[in-house]
Design an enzyme around this catalytic site. Structure first.
Site, PDB file in Angstrom:
ATOM      1  N   HIS A 123       0.903  -1.115  -0.043  1.00 32.33           N
ATOM      2  CA  HIS A 123       0.218   0.006  -0.127  1.00 32.33           C
ATOM      3  C   HIS A 123       0.902   1.180  -0.013  1.00 32.33           C
ATOM      4  O   HIS A 123       2.077   1.209   0.509  1.00 32.33           O
ATOM      5  CB  HIS A 123      -0.858   0.056   1.228  1.00 32.33           C
ATOM      6  CG  HIS A 123      -1.775   0.919   1.296  1.00 32.33           C
ATOM      7  ND1 HIS A 123      -1.689   2.369   1.730  1.00 32.33           N
ATOM      8  CD2 HIS A 123      -3.269   0.897   1.136  1.00 32.33           C
ATOM      9  CE1 HIS A 123      -2.742   2.883   1.670  1.00 32.33           C
ATOM     10  NE2 HIS A 123      -3.847   2.198   1.224  1.00 32.33           N
ATOM     11  N   ASP A 200       2.988  -4.576   7.756  1.00 31.21           N
ATOM     12  CA  ASP A 200       1.708  -4.051   7.706  1.00 31.21           C
ATOM     13  C   ASP A 200       0.598  -4.883   7.769  1.00 31.21           C
ATOM     14  O   ASP A 200       0.253  -5.617   6.986  1.00 31.21           O
ATOM     15  CB  ASP A 200       1.661  -3.178   6.166  1.00 31.21           C
ATOM     16  CG  ASP A 200       0.546  -2.349   5.925  1.00 31.21           C
ATOM     17  OD1 ASP A 200      -0.515  -2.547   6.800  1.00 31.21           O
ATOM     18  OD2 ASP A 200       0.383  -1.912   4.902  1.00 31.21           O
ATOM     19  N   GLN A 203      -4.755  -5.184   6.746  1.00 26.03           N
ATOM     20  CA  GLN A 203      -5.752  -6.356   5.919  1.00 26.03           C
ATOM     21  C   GLN A 203      -5.784  -7.622   6.822  1.00 26.03           C
ATOM     22  O   GLN A 203      -6.345  -8.444   6.186  1.00 26.03           O
ATOM     23  CB  GLN A 203      -5.410  -6.322   4.524  1.00 26.03           C
ATOM     24  CG  GLN A 203      -5.456  -4.945   3.822  1.00 26.03           C
ATOM     25  CD  GLN A 203      -6.975  -4.466   3.775  1.00 26.03           C
ATOM     26  OE1 GLN A 203      -7.897  -5.358   4.221  1.00 26.03           O
ATOM     27  NE2 GLN A 203      -7.278  -3.397   3.813  1.00 26.03           N
ATOM     28  N   LYS A 226     -10.867  -0.921  10.217  1.00 26.02           N
ATOM     29  CA  LYS A 226     -11.124  -1.959   9.420  1.00 26.02           C
ATOM     30  C   LYS A 226     -11.368  -3.163  10.306  1.00 26.02           C
ATOM     31  O   LYS A 226     -11.572  -4.491   9.750  1.00 26.02           O
ATOM     32  CB  LYS A 226      -9.757  -2.404   8.656  1.00 26.02           C
ATOM     33  CG  LYS A 226      -9.518  -1.322   7.734  1.00 26.02           C
ATOM     34  CD  LYS A 226      -8.036  -1.672   6.887  1.00 26.02           C
ATOM     35  CE  LYS A 226      -7.369  -0.422   6.302  1.00 26.02           C
ATOM     36  NZ  LYS A 226      -8.080  -0.052   5.296  1.00 26.02           N
ATOM     37  N   CYS A 364      -4.744   2.726  -3.745  1.00 25.19           N
ATOM     38  CA  CYS A 364      -3.650   3.116  -3.044  1.00 25.19           C
ATOM     39  C   CYS A 364      -2.436   1.972  -3.177  1.00 25.19           C
ATOM     40  O   CYS A 364      -1.509   1.718  -2.244  1.00 25.19           O
ATOM     41  CB  CYS A 364      -3.664   3.441  -1.454  1.00 25.19           C
ATOM     42  SG  CYS A 364      -4.923   4.862  -1.219  1.00 25.19           S
TER      43      CYS A 364
END
Length: 406
Positions: A123, A200, A203, A226, A364
């Site tokens: 991202h 990261d 997600q 999220k 993104c």
């Protein structure tokens, strides 16, 4: 254990909305998930009976808010299995968490000639901060390529390490493709070279069981919005020794021990990285979201979402003129696709007429789009409150788009 989807859906009042006279089918969960009633009520409880600034006073409301805020930190510690609660830093989200590491760690420890490993799947929030620091320090960014299915070339990843490599940063789950990366193995490869790692997890945290001790990463970042929580709140996990060695990211109240015009001494972690009034209400509410997800069970969530993704993949593969972008063997909750002859923005507009909410654009993740030679994709992303019937409705809506453009 299978989920009682009807009972779960009843927890999410927004799912009762009608869009253009049709039931909302919310398939934009990779951008932001929805909040269950218990989480909304926790926000209201704080605002109506507990609101005060924290760490500042001895009156009842301040002490109550402080206790609830620190309780939320412990809930997040347990959720990701951090070794110590002081390793959990509240931020505004994944983007700030990564920026914190890039600037507080990178600006202190990187120098000219050093190398940063990123991947094609990242991202923008795990690219741009590193470019900023690399430009300032004269460091170099090296990038792991991906296969046609959207999987990392792990052989190429391991070849990138050398004596100049200082940090490797990679996503746990691709927001654009849904690819699940083997982060434990990637961290282990970096560890052999003495290289710091940042994952990261924006997600991954909503869909998988995350154990930062098992992964053994140095840093792990994710967002509350999220994760069935509010916007404006996120987490940076960092190993205590690294956090202690870093400079503060922001200066101000509550991150200090003493201040004079000659010298300031900083508070210990986590306070060192939480300058000013933090997002108190959002942190406490995120704690409630973690309670909710833990009660549902992350293993149950992953199993249901995998069922949805597999079913959707089978249905989309049967559609003429529709191609799935990203066909990795291990995926989580994301189905990106293109319809031959139709721009993704037109797809999203027509699906919205049917009450189907998806995301269209480059997500993104422009390097991913460039890799697959597409300007954008349409992305359906699932959560545990979605249903097989909603997947069928998505497929029917896609077929309607094809009819409109033929």
């Amino acid at each position: 254990m299978s989920l009682d989807i009807a009972k779960i859906r009843a927890d999410f009042p927004i799912l009762d909305l009608k869009i253009n006279g049709k039931p909302l089918i919310f398939l934009d969960n990779a951008a932001s998930s929805q909040m269950p009633l218990a989480v909304i009520e926790r926000w209201n409880k704080y605002q109506t009976s507990q609101h005060a600034n924290i760490h500042r006073a001895v009156h009842y409301l301040s002490e109550t808010a402080t206790a609830e805020y620190e309780s939320a930190r412990r809930k997040l510690q347990a959720f990701i299995n951090a070794r110590e609660e002081r390793e959990v830093i509240f931020t505004s989200g994944t983007t700030e968490s990564i920026n914190l590491v890039a600037h507080a760690w990178g600006r202190k420890f990187l120098k000219a000639g050093d190398e940063i490993i990123l991947t094609t799947l990242e991202h923008h929030s795990n690219i741009v901060p590193w470019q900023m620091v690399a430009d300032e320090k004269g460091a170099k960014i090296r990038v792991v390529p991906i296969t046609d299915s959207g999987e990392l070339r792990l052989d190429e990843y391991e070849k990138l390490f050398n004596a100049n490599t200082k940090i490797a940063c990679f996503t746990h789950v691709s927001n654009a493709l849904g690819t699940i990366n083997p982060v434990k193995a990637m961290v282990a490869a970096a560890r052999k070279h003495g290289v710091v790692t940042l994952v990261d997890g924006a997600q991954a945290a909503p869909h998988l069981t995350v154990d930062v001790q098992a992964i053994d990463c140095d840093f792990y970042a994710f967002s509350g919005h999220k994760l069935c929580g509010p916007t404006g709140i996120g987490i940076l996990y960092g190993k205590a020794a690294l956090l202690e060695a870093m400079n503060p990211f922001k200066g101000g109240g509550d991150m200090i021990l003493s201040v004079t015009f000659e010298k300031t001494t900083y508070a210990p972690i986590p306070a060192k990285f939480e300058a000013g009034t933090p997002p108190i209400a959002a942190a406490i509410t995120l704690g409630a979201a973690v309670d909710y997800l833990t009660d549902v069970g992350m293993h149950n969530i992953a199993a249901h979402e995998t069922e949805l993704l597999n079913y959707a993949t089978e249905k989309f593969n049967a559609l003429e003129g529709v191609s799935i972008i990203g066909t990795a063997e291990k995926k989580a909750a994301v189905l990106s696709f293109k319809i031959e002859g139709v721009h993704p923005h037109d797809v999203g507009t027509l699906l919205n007429e049917d009450g189907v909410a998806i995301r269209t654009g480059h997500h993104c993740a422009q390097p991913v789009m460039q890799r697959f030679k597409v300007p954008a994709t349409s992305r359906a992303s699932f959560a545990f409150y979605n249903t097989i019937a909603e997947v069928d409705a998505l497929v029917a809506s896609v077929q309607r788009v094809q009819k409109v453009f033929t």
